[in-house]
Design a protein around this motif. Sequence first.
Motif, short mmCIF file in Angstrom:
data_model
loop_
_atom_site.label_atom_id
_atom_site.label_comp_id
_atom_site.label_asym_id
_atom_site.label_seq_id
_atom_site.Cartn_x
_atom_site.Cartn_y
_atom_site.Cartn_z
N ASN A 287 -50.43 55.90 0.14
CA ASN A 287 -51.61 55.37 -0.54
C ASN A 287 -52.71 55.05 0.46
OD1 ASN A 287 -51.80 52.35 0.06
ND2 ASN A 287 -49.69 52.44 -0.68
N GLN A 288 -53.93 54.92 -0.03
CA GLN A 288 -55.09 54.75 0.85
C GLN A 288 -55.02 53.49 1.69
OE1 GLN A 288 -58.97 53.98 -0.76
NE2 GLN A 288 -58.21 52.77 -2.50
N PHE A 289 -54.39 52.44 1.19
CA PHE A 289 -54.34 51.17 1.93
C PHE A 289 -53.37 51.28 3.11
CE2 PHE A 289 -55.60 50.31 -2.41
CZ PHE A 289 -56.79 49.63 -2.21
N GLU A 290 -52.23 51.89 2.89
CA GLU A 290 -51.31 52.14 4.00
C GLU A 290 -51.98 53.06 5.03
OE1 GLU A 290 -47.22 54.57 4.88
OE2 GLU A 290 -47.25 53.34 3.06
N GLN A 291 -52.70 54.07 4.55
CA GLN A 291 -53.36 55.01 5.46
C GLN A 291 -54.40 54.30 6.32
OE1 GLN A 291 -52.26 57.82 6.27
NE2 GLN A 291 -53.58 59.54 5.73
N HIS A 292 -55.12 53.35 5.73
CA HIS A 292 -56.11 52.60 6.51
C HIS A 292 -55.43 51.81 7.62
CE1 HIS A 292 -59.90 50.62 7.40
NE2 HIS A 292 -59.28 49.45 7.36
#
Length: 384
Positions: A287-292
């Motif tokens: 997900n985008q939050f983990e990726q950030h």
Amino acid sequence: MHYFSSDFKLGILGGGQLGKMLLYETRKWDIQTKVLDSSEEAPCKIACDKFVLGSLLDFDIVYNFGKDVDVLTIEIENVNIDALEKLEDEGIKVYPQPRALRIIQNKATQKLFYTDNEIPTSPFTRFAYTSEIKDSITNGGLSFPFVWKSAQFGYDGQGVKVVKKIEDLENLPNVECIAEDMVNFKNELAVIVSKSASGEVKTYPVVEMEFHPEANQVEYVICPARIEEHIAQKAQEVALKVAEHINLVGLLAVELFQTQEDQILVNEVAPRPHNSGHYSIEASYTNQFEQHIRAILDLPLGKTESKVAGVMVNLVGAEGYTGDVVYENITEILGLEGVTPHIYGKKQTRPFRKMGHVTIVDEDMGRAREVAQEVKEKIKVISK
């Protein structure tokens, strides 16, 4: 550096829902966090290791907050950049970098950046004050319709207005602004680009966004976008060109128009996790939050492909309701297959305030979109 179950400290400027969802990931990995926000009721408050109350625009507050963290990031771009530059000069890792935030924080500067770097965007005119627009119309320099945007501090549909006649300019704040040509578009699209501190780059699939006509807020995000493959490829290429020139570490959400002639134009960007990527919590491998978090800590970036089709429905305060929030019919939507609600933890609702979102996943996009419509019709965000 050891990040997990260690003395490492991640600072986050902003305690809203994006920060709260970032904290899902830091808690998963046992990364110590410190959050600054101006509200005692910030959604992040319940999930961080240390919460600090204070203004994100105050130099001393931001500087003192950042002095004892190892990496500092943001969940909103309206922060004191002078303080971030001083922290960076003193050796604190600040991602996204302050120089990139200076470009993005001001919409006029952002638009000039696109033209200077030959990035396709809609024609625009820059004004020091909104009051100057009437003179430009009178002298033939500007014609209706156009989109007025405040240069700074706009968010969630605020600071944006479609101007179709001179009366539409009434009651707009007299601030630095831009007037953009209206784009006759087929679709509004978005691409999220992630870049790690060591330079690894990955993009998420192109998503399609459907907007509320009055509030100028996203109502649905659809992944993958229902567009031809060559259009998706073109959108990815434009987003990567923007990311290459801005060159920030973390996530860059690039909002795009697909015109009637199938041109891809950049609307605007956000240097952080973004509403257009919320579907990824349920639908993506990473997900985008983990990726950030992976990007700003210089960890290997995760796989960005989707496992299933995903549609995200924004939950916003219903018109005519202000006060203690009630999520009407939420039990009913939980009975629908593939539905996951996310409630942001804001106790007070008001018209069009973002209060949560719902993700619908399905192997079939058509079914996912039908369920999304049902969710939108059933659930109401009202007050007691």
